[in-house]
Design a protein around this motif. Structure first.
Motif, PDB file in Angstrom:
ATOM      1  N   UNK A   1    -118.215 -52.429 -61.137  1.00 54.51           N
ATOM      2  CA  UNK A   1    -118.580 -52.869 -59.784  1.00 54.51           C
ATOM      3  C   UNK A   1    -120.027 -52.538 -59.445  1.00 54.51           C
ATOM      4  N   UNK A   2    -120.618 -53.406 -58.617  1.00 60.58           N
ATOM      5  CA  UNK A   2    -121.930 -53.128 -58.047  1.00 60.58           C
ATOM      6  C   UNK A   2    -121.745 -52.416 -56.711  1.00 60.58           C
ATOM      7  N   UNK A   3    -122.616 -51.470 -56.450  1.00 65.86           N
ATOM      8  CA  UNK A   3    -122.593 -50.701 -55.210  1.00 65.86           C
ATOM      9  C   UNK A   3    -123.959 -50.777 -54.552  1.00 65.86           C
ATOM     10  N   UNK A   4    -123.995 -50.526 -53.265  1.00 64.53           N
ATOM     11  CA  UNK A   4    -125.262 -50.433 -52.555  1.00 64.53           C
ATOM     12  C   UNK A   4    -125.782 -49.007 -52.673  1.00 64.53           C
ATOM     13  N   UNK A   5    -127.000 -48.854 -53.177  1.00 68.32           N
ATOM     14  CA  UNK A   5    -127.625 -47.531 -53.299  1.00 68.32           C
ATOM     15  C   UNK A   5    -128.657 -47.381 -52.185  1.00 68.32           C
ATOM     16  N   UNK A   6    -128.511 -46.311 -51.381  1.00 66.86           N
ATOM     17  CA  UNK A   6    -129.424 -46.052 -50.259  1.00 66.86           C
ATOM     18  C   UNK A   6    -129.727 -44.563 -50.207  1.00 66.86           C
ATOM     19  N   UNK A   7    -130.793 -44.224 -49.523  1.00 66.67           N
ATOM     20  CA  UNK A   7    -131.101 -42.808 -49.299  1.00 66.67           C
ATOM     21  C   UNK A   7    -130.078 -42.234 -48.329  1.00 66.67           C
ATOM     22  N   UNK A   8    -129.795 -40.937 -48.445  1.00 70.05           N
ATOM     23  CA  UNK A   8    -128.778 -40.334 -47.577  1.00 70.05           C
ATOM     24  C   UNK A   8    -129.181 -40.356 -46.120  1.00 70.05           C
ATOM     25  N   UNK A   9    -130.461 -40.624 -45.829  1.00 74.19           N
ATOM     26  CA  UNK A   9    -130.927 -40.721 -44.440  1.00 74.19           C
ATOM     27  C   UNK A   9    -130.820 -42.145 -43.900  1.00 74.19           C
ATOM     28  N   UNK A  10    -130.427 -43.085 -44.721  1.00 73.58           N
ATOM     29  CA  UNK A  10    -130.343 -44.481 -44.310  1.00 73.58           C
ATOM     30  C   UNK A  10    -129.148 -44.682 -43.375  1.00 73.58           C
ATOM     31  N   UNK A  11    -129.263 -45.571 -42.373  1.00 68.64           N
ATOM     32  CA  UNK A  11    -128.142 -45.808 -41.448  1.00 68.64           C
ATOM     33  C   UNK A  11    -126.850 -46.257 -42.125  1.00 68.64           C
ATOM     34  N   UNK A  12    -126.943 -46.918 -43.288  1.00 72.37           N
ATOM     35  CA  UNK A  12    -125.743 -47.386 -43.969  1.00 72.37           C
ATOM     36  C   UNK A  12    -125.136 -46.340 -44.907  1.00 72.37           C
ATOM     37  N   UNK A  13    -125.769 -45.183 -45.023  1.00 71.29           N
ATOM     38  CA  UNK A  13    -125.326 -44.183 -45.999  1.00 71.29           C
ATOM     39  C   UNK A  13    -123.933 -43.652 -45.693  1.00 71.29           C
ATOM     40  N   UNK A  14    -123.534 -43.657 -44.433  1.00 71.78           N
ATOM     41  CA  UNK A  14    -122.223 -43.103 -44.070  1.00 71.78           C
ATOM     42  C   UNK A  14    -121.154 -44.181 -43.910  1.00 71.78           C
ATOM     43  N   UNK A  15    -121.486 -45.421 -44.181  1.00 72.11           N
ATOM     44  CA  UNK A  15    -120.509 -46.496 -44.045  1.00 72.11           C
ATOM     45  C   UNK A  15    -119.473 -46.429 -45.163  1.00 72.11           C
ATOM     46  N   UNK A  16    -118.227 -46.790 -44.858  1.00 69.26           N
ATOM     47  CA  UNK A  16    -117.190 -46.844 -45.884  1.00 69.26           C
ATOM     48  C   UNK A  16    -117.432 -48.010 -46.827  1.00 69.26           C
ATOM     49  N   UNK A  17    -117.919 -49.119 -46.291  1.00 71.76           N
ATOM     50  CA  UNK A  17    -118.227 -50.306 -47.085  1.00 71.76           C
ATOM     51  C   UNK A  17    -119.160 -51.198 -46.266  1.00 71.76           C
ATOM     52  N   UNK A  18    -119.934 -51.994 -46.974  1.00 72.34           N
ATOM     53  CA  UNK A  18    -120.842 -52.929 -46.311  1.00 72.34           C
ATOM     54  C   UNK A  18    -120.671 -54.301 -46.955  1.00 72.34           C
ATOM     55  N   UNK A  19    -121.045 -55.329 -46.240  1.00 72.51           N
ATOM     56  CA  UNK A  19    -121.039 -56.670 -46.795  1.00 72.51           C
ATOM     57  C   UNK A  19    -122.450 -57.051 -47.191  1.00 72.51           C
ATOM     58  N   UNK A  20    -122.584 -58.052 -48.043  1.00 69.87           N
ATOM     59  CA  UNK A  20    -123.909 -58.523 -48.436  1.00 69.87           C
ATOM     60  C   UNK A  20    -124.698 -59.021 -47.235  1.00 69.87           C
ATOM     61  N   UNK A  21    -124.005 -59.605 -46.279  1.00 70.91           N
ATOM     62  CA  UNK A  21    -124.675 -60.103 -45.080  1.00 70.91           C
ATOM     63  C   UNK A  21    -125.372 -58.976 -44.326  1.00 70.91           C
ATOM     64  N   UNK A  22    -124.821 -57.772 -44.406  1.00 68.50           N
ATOM     65  CA  UNK A  22    -125.423 -56.625 -43.721  1.00 68.50           C
ATOM     66  C   UNK A  22    -126.782 -56.254 -44.303  1.00 68.50           C
ATOM     67  N   UNK A  23    -127.115 -56.800 -45.472  1.00 69.33           N
ATOM     68  CA  UNK A  23    -128.353 -56.415 -46.162  1.00 69.33           C
ATOM     69  C   UNK A  23    -129.468 -57.431 -45.952  1.00 69.33           C
TER      70      UNK A  23
END
Length: 313
Positions: free
Chosen positions: A168-190
């Motif tokens: 699987x592909x995952x979204x990699x973000x810095x731990x300070x990023x607003x999406x870092x605490x999300x359970x899951x995100x959609x491609x549209x969110x990016x």
């Protein structure tokens, strides 16, 4: 020219102390043995044995010849053994390269380690290269095996691609990023995010795949101020330059300050083995060790590595 047979016959006579005993050990007629030694002496222009009533004795020339003949035959024996072992895939060296997004971790590393332990006569020379460089080096004989991510944009007639596993592909973000605490995100969110990896027009691989997924979601990824197609993108993400879609295995080598978030859409990346068609036995055994089963043609699809996703349809 002195033949290998004559060398062996000469050394056997010296070891046995006579023509009769040597002929019996060699399972040949004594007359044939005597003729070979006579031909050898005529070629050298000197006698190697003093024929006596009891048993032949080495002449000074024979003693000198024996001193060099023994190591020659020993080296020949070693060369024969080496050729047999290499031909059977038991000894030699293999040159391997892997893409930066195919780190040697987890089950992949375990299987490489098991192969090395089971084949003590084989050494591996491992480097890191782009997918395109791997394919070119394999086609030109500078590389034996490549580990890369599909898709590749350039094909080589003499190189085959063997799908190994999906992950699987995952979204990699810095731990300070607003999406870092999300359970899951959609491609549209990016859509408004900055990506640290942007595809090159003449190169495939992970960035090409990620861009294609974004385009299916209705947008092309925006480039960050600093971009990279190598493992340095993990450092760029950690520093807050942007985000990236990365395979799950990259979490094994990422810093704790890089977060990996699941995607709501089912997005996968395929790792493939690249090698020349009709690989030699030594490489064939490595392919089998990595895939977990025997295969030899481009029509075969290896079983997936445990813990790295599902097999290709």
């Amino acid at each position: 020219m002195t033949s290998i047979r004559q060398l062996r016959y000469f050394v056997e006579i010296a070891d046995c102390g006579g023509f009769t005993a040597a002929a019996e050990r060699l399972y040949i007629a004594q007359s044939a043995l005597s003729r070979q030694i006579r031909d050898l002496e005529q070629h050298l222009g000197t006698a190697l044995f003093e024929r006596t009533a009891r048993q032949p004795r080495l002449t000074p020339a024979g003693l000198a010849f024996l001193e060099r003949a023994r190591p020659l035959l020993a080296d020949l024996h070693k060369a024969e053994q080496l050729a047999q072992q290499v031909g059977q895939g038991l000894r030699g060296s293999l040159r391997i390269s892997h893409s930066s997004t195919v780190p040697l971790t987890g089950t992949l590393l375990q299987r490489l380690g098991r192969y090395v332990r089971d084949n003590l006569g084989i050494s591996l020379d491992i480097a890191q290269q782009s997918s395109e460089a791997q394919l070119s080096d394999i086609a030109e004989g500078r590389l034996d095996l490549g580990l890369l991510r599909l898709p590749v944009l350039r094909q080589h007639q003499d190189v085959q691609l063997l799908p190994l596993f999906n992950e699987p592909l995952l979204l990699a973000v810095a731990d300070s990023h607003p999406l870092a605490r999300a359970d899951a995100v959609s491609l549209e969110d990016l859509r408004d995010e900055r990506f640290v990896s942007i595809p090159h027009r003449q190169r495939g691989g992970l960035s090409y795949l990620a861009a294609g997924l974004c385009m299916e979601a209705g947008f092309f990824p925006q480039a960050a101020q600093v971009v990279s197609r190598k493992t340095t993108q993990l450092q760029l993400i950690q520093a807050g330059f942007g985000v990236a879609l990365l395979p799950a295995c990259m979490a094994d080598i990422a810093a704790p300050s890089v977060r990996f978030v699941a995607l709501r859409e089912p997005c996968h990346s395929t790792v493939a083995l690249a090698c020349r068609r009709q690989p030699e036995p030594m490489l064939q055994q490595l392919l089998q060790a990595l895939a977990g089963k025997a295969f030899s043609t481009s029509d075969d699809c290896p079983e997936p590595l445990e813990g790295h996703g599902t097999q290709l349809p």
